[in-house]
Design a protein around this motif. Structure first.
Motif, PDB file in Angstrom:
ATOM      1  N   UNK A 104       0.856  -1.186   0.000  1.00 25.75           N
ATOM      2  CA  UNK A 104       0.000   0.000   0.000  1.00 25.75           C
ATOM      3  C   UNK A 104       0.889   1.231   0.000  1.00 25.75           C
ATOM      4  N   UNK A 105       0.776   2.041  -1.049  1.00 23.40           N
ATOM      5  CA  UNK A 105       1.545   3.273  -1.172  1.00 23.40           C
ATOM      6  C   UNK A 105       0.593   4.453  -1.005  1.00 23.40           C
ATOM      7  N   UNK A 106       0.764   5.194   0.064  1.00 23.46           N
ATOM      8  CA  UNK A 106      -0.082   6.360   0.332  1.00 23.46           C
ATOM      9  C   UNK A 106       0.592   7.592  -0.257  1.00 23.46           C
ATOM     10  N   UNK A 107      -0.125   8.301  -1.133  1.00 19.59           N
ATOM     11  CA  UNK A 107       0.443   9.427  -1.870  1.00 19.59           C
ATOM     12  C   UNK A 107       0.082  10.760  -1.209  1.00 19.59           C
ATOM     13  N   UNK A 108       0.998  11.703  -1.313  1.00 22.53           N
ATOM     14  CA  UNK A 108       0.748  13.046  -0.770  1.00 22.53           C
ATOM     15  C   UNK A 108      -0.246  13.822  -1.628  1.00 22.53           C
ATOM     16  N   UNK A 109      -0.300  13.481  -2.920  1.00 27.10           N
ATOM     17  CA  UNK A 109      -1.156  14.173  -3.878  1.00 27.10           C
ATOM     18  C   UNK A 109      -1.822  13.127  -4.763  1.00 27.10           C
ATOM     19  N   UNK A 110      -2.883  13.478  -5.490  1.00 30.58           N
ATOM     20  CA  UNK A 110      -3.481  12.520  -6.431  1.00 30.58           C
ATOM     21  C   UNK A 110      -2.409  11.970  -7.372  1.00 30.58           C
ATOM     22  N   UNK A 111      -2.341  10.659  -7.487  1.00 32.73           N
ATOM     23  CA  UNK A 111      -1.229  10.009  -8.191  1.00 32.73           C
ATOM     24  C   UNK A 111      -1.735   8.813  -8.970  1.00 32.73           C
ATOM     25  N   UNK A 112      -1.116   8.544 -10.131  1.00 34.22           N
ATOM     26  CA  UNK A 112      -1.423   7.334 -10.882  1.00 34.22           C
ATOM     27  C   UNK A 112      -0.121   6.724 -11.396  1.00 34.22           C
ATOM     28  N   UNK A 113      -0.176   5.438 -11.714  1.00 33.89           N
ATOM     29  CA  UNK A 113       0.969   4.752 -12.292  1.00 33.89           C
ATOM     30  C   UNK A 113       0.882   4.867 -13.811  1.00 33.89           C
ATOM     31  N   UNK A 114       1.897   5.453 -14.416  1.00 32.29           N
ATOM     32  CA  UNK A 114       1.939   5.517 -15.876  1.00 32.29           C
ATOM     33  C   UNK A 114       2.630   4.275 -16.436  1.00 32.29           C
ATOM     34  N   UNK A 115       3.350   3.559 -15.569  1.00 29.17           N
ATOM     35  CA  UNK A 115       3.949   2.280 -15.936  1.00 29.17           C
ATOM     36  C   UNK A 115       3.857   1.356 -14.733  1.00 29.17           C
ATOM     37  N   UNK A 116       3.333   0.159 -14.944  1.00 31.33           N
ATOM     38  CA  UNK A 116       3.275  -0.861 -13.896  1.00 31.33           C
ATOM     39  C   UNK A 116       3.441  -2.201 -14.590  1.00 31.33           C
ATOM     40  N   UNK A 117       4.647  -2.733 -14.554  1.00 33.69           N
ATOM     41  CA  UNK A 117       4.899  -3.972 -15.282  1.00 33.69           C
ATOM     42  C   UNK A 117       6.023  -4.775 -14.640  1.00 33.69           C
ATOM     43  N   UNK A 118       6.043  -6.061 -14.958  1.00 34.54           N
ATOM     44  CA  UNK A 118       7.100  -6.956 -14.498  1.00 34.54           C
ATOM     45  C   UNK A 118       8.118  -7.102 -15.622  1.00 34.54           C
ATOM     46  N   UNK A 119       9.395  -6.922 -15.282  1.00 32.46           N
ATOM     47  CA  UNK A 119      10.475  -7.013 -16.260  1.00 32.46           C
ATOM     48  C   UNK A 119      11.482  -8.060 -15.800  1.00 32.46           C
ATOM     49  N   UNK A 120      12.120  -8.775 -16.724  1.00 26.35           N
ATOM     50  CA  UNK A 120      13.114  -9.769 -16.316  1.00 26.35           C
ATOM     51  C   UNK A 120      14.414  -9.102 -15.877  1.00 26.35           C
ATOM     52  N   UNK A 121      15.013  -9.622 -14.822  1.00 25.00           N
ATOM     53  CA  UNK A 121      16.349  -9.204 -14.425  1.00 25.00           C
ATOM     54  C   UNK A 121      17.370 -10.001 -15.230  1.00 25.00           C
ATOM     55  N   UNK A 122      18.616  -9.771 -14.968  1.00 27.57           N
ATOM     56  CA  UNK A 122      19.647 -10.562 -15.627  1.00 27.57           C
ATOM     57  C   UNK A 122      19.506 -12.019 -15.197  1.00 27.57           C
ATOM     58  N   UNK A 123      19.978 -12.981 -16.006  1.00 30.00           N
ATOM     59  CA  UNK A 123      19.794 -14.406 -15.708  1.00 30.00           C
ATOM     60  C   UNK A 123      20.206 -14.761 -14.283  1.00 30.00           C
ATOM     61  N   UNK A 124      19.294 -15.522 -13.615  1.00 32.66           N
ATOM     62  CA  UNK A 124      19.561 -15.957 -12.254  1.00 32.66           C
ATOM     63  C   UNK A 124      19.149 -14.973 -11.197  1.00 32.66           C
ATOM     64  N   UNK A 125      18.658 -13.790 -11.593  1.00 34.40           N
ATOM     65  CA  UNK A 125      18.282 -12.749 -10.620  1.00 34.40           C
ATOM     66  C   UNK A 125      16.770 -12.522 -10.572  1.00 34.40           C
ATOM     67  N   UNK A 126      15.971 -13.390 -11.208  1.00 36.88           N
ATOM     68  CA  UNK A 126      14.527 -13.292 -11.112  1.00 36.88           C
ATOM     69  C   UNK A 126      13.938 -12.173 -11.941  1.00 36.88           C
ATOM     70  N   UNK A 127      12.931 -11.493 -11.348  1.00 37.36           N
ATOM     71  CA  UNK A 127      12.189 -10.455 -12.059  1.00 37.36           C
ATOM     72  C   UNK A 127      12.035  -9.224 -11.157  1.00 37.36           C
ATOM     73  N   UNK A 128      11.704  -8.106 -11.796  1.00 40.54           N
ATOM     74  CA  UNK A 128      11.462  -6.889 -11.009  1.00 40.54           C
ATOM     75  C   UNK A 128      10.113  -6.291 -11.399  1.00 40.54           C
ATOM     76  N   UNK A 129       9.421  -5.791 -10.387  1.00 39.89           N
ATOM     77  CA  UNK A 129       8.181  -5.043 -10.600  1.00 39.89           C
ATOM     78  C   UNK A 129       8.539  -3.571 -10.624  1.00 39.89           C
ATOM     79  N   UNK A 130       8.222  -2.914 -11.722  1.00 39.43           N
ATOM     80  CA  UNK A 130       8.558  -1.496 -11.896  1.00 39.43           C
ATOM     81  C   UNK A 130       7.274  -0.685 -11.890  1.00 39.43           C
ATOM     82  N   UNK A 131       7.252   0.348 -11.045  1.00 35.34           N
ATOM     83  CA  UNK A 131       6.073   1.212 -10.914  1.00 35.34           C
ATOM     84  C   UNK A 131       6.540   2.655 -11.085  1.00 35.34           C
TER      85      UNK A 131
END
Length: 405
Positions: A104-131
């Motif tokens: 839960x991310x509480x924002x100081x001002x009205x806010x939206x995600x312009x990007x919310x996606x899962x991207x692969x990390x380098x081999x052996x390092x899993x994945x990252x969620x980018x917001x």
């Protein structure tokens, strides 16, 4: 001979079935790293996972929040790695029940995600969620909230506690049933100690476990926990759990913080529409925010009930609640430190069962170093549990409860 063989094989088959279930049960995701950067117009949040996470993103307005729902996740990064900066004033994360976690991310001002996606990390390092988040207008956020299908009251799929029964449970051998409620849990960590940085949810669960074990040694008493692990359970669900299991007494345990670091000692509260004082009002307001902290919409309270029988039940329950509170204070007197005027009342949502006498016990304050040391001391927990067992015994006598079982 065939029956004997079947009888011998049955335990083996049961063990194999349990092992098969354990092998098929999904392992929790591991969020092993996190980072955040940005300013008051645009902020990026990145969380690394051991494998690809499935997630959903939702919004709420007033307070402005971005809510990320995940499968069950173990959060292994440092709290400082995801400290709220830029657009965000507060970031919380944790379990929401079986198989579900939430950020839960509480924002100081009205806010939206312009990007919310899962991207692969380098081999052996899993994945990252980018917001990637940016500030928007209030009307734009209102439109975003109105358009989404999800609402907070629906909660996380699979996030409901399995303690909610479909039908009330029968009484346990005529024993006096007591619900022990460890405050906070999961994503709602509660207060935090000044010395050890221990979280209130851990303090209350440790104490609740000790108290339940102590009470279950008493003749004619059966105690159970509303939560027995680090999971989020809404305030209303805690009440439902107690009522469905037939509780005859409800004790909610807390260890809050205050701005005045010198205030220490235990306090016991009963419910009331009007708070007894400013301290009680402030504490009730903070405790009642637990659902909102977890991103759960708080339903409107029901309109005033006019049924005279229910009103009489509420009054009788309130009288028993006050009697229980007074008995606890008598037991603590001279044995456990108490604040000034230790019997107080306020509108705590968790004490709202109309037919179950309920009290909220502030064991002490994590904002006070001396209290914090006691709250984390196993011997002190045992001592207070002994005194509470004594108080409950006297309460049962005064209420005319026979020691069955």
């Amino acid at each position: 001979m065939l029956k004997l063989t079947a009888r011998l094989l049955l335990p083996v088959l049961c063990v194999l079935a349990v092992m098969a279930h354990a092998q098929t049960a999904p392992e929790p995701l591991i969020a092993y790293a996190a980072r955040i950067a940005g300013d008051d117009a645009r902020t990026r949040v990145v969380i690394d996972f051991d494998r690809k996470p499935e997630f959903s993103l939702h919004y709420t307005a007033q307070p402005n929040r971005l809510i990320i729902d995940l499968g069950e996740t173990a959060f292994g990064f440092s709290e400082d790695d995801l400290k709220a900066i830029g657009l965000f004033s507060e970031i919380r994360y944790g379990r929401m029940g079986e198989g579900a976690s939430r950020i839960v991310l509480t924002a100081r001002r009205p806010t939206r995600a312009v990007l919310a996606e899962v991207q692969p990390n380098e081999p052996g390092k899993g994945f990252r969620l980018v917001l990637d988040c940016e500030v928007i207008s209030e009307p734009a956020l209102q439109a975003l909230v109105a358009e989404q299908k999800w609402v907070g009251a629906e909660k996380v799929a699979g996030g409901k506690t399995d303690r909610i029964a479909t039908t009330p449970e029968p009484a346990a051998d005529n024993k006096f049933l007591i619900a022990i409620d460890a405050g906070h849990g999961g994503i709602d960590a509660g207060a935090k100690g000044t010395l050890t940085k221990i979280e209130e949810k851990a303090v209350t669960l440790d104490f609740a476990t000790t108290l339940a074990a102590r009470l279950n040694k008493e003749k004619g008493i059966k105690a159970f926990l509303t939560r027995d692990k680090d999971e989020f359970i809404s305030l209303s669900e805690r009440v439902v759990i107690a009522r469905q299991r037939g509780a005859q007494l409800f004790i909610s345990l807390h260890a809050d913080t205050l701005r005045q670091k010198d205030i220490r000692g235990a306090t016991i509260y009963t419910i009331s529409d009007k708070a007894s004082d400013a301290l009680a009002a402030g504490l009730a307001e903070r405790e009642n925010l637990s659902d909102g902290i977890a991103g759960v919409e708080i339903a409107d309270e029901p309109t005033e009930v006019t049924d005279i029988l229910l009103d009489l039940t509420r009054r009788e329950t309130q009288a028993f609640s006050i009697r229980m509170a007074e008995t606890v204070l008598d037991s603590f007197d001279g044995q456990i430190g108490l604040i000034n005027n230790p019997l107080r009342h306020a509108g705590f949502r968790v004490l709202q069962a109309p037919d179950v006498p309920s009290v909220l016990l502030e064991l002490g304050f994590l904002s006070n170093p001396k209290d914090e040391l006691l709250l984390t001391d196993p011997e002190w927990r045992e001592k207070v549990s002994d005194l509470l067992a004594e108080a409950i015994g006297k309460y049962m006598e005064s209420a005319g409860v026979a020691r069955g079982g």
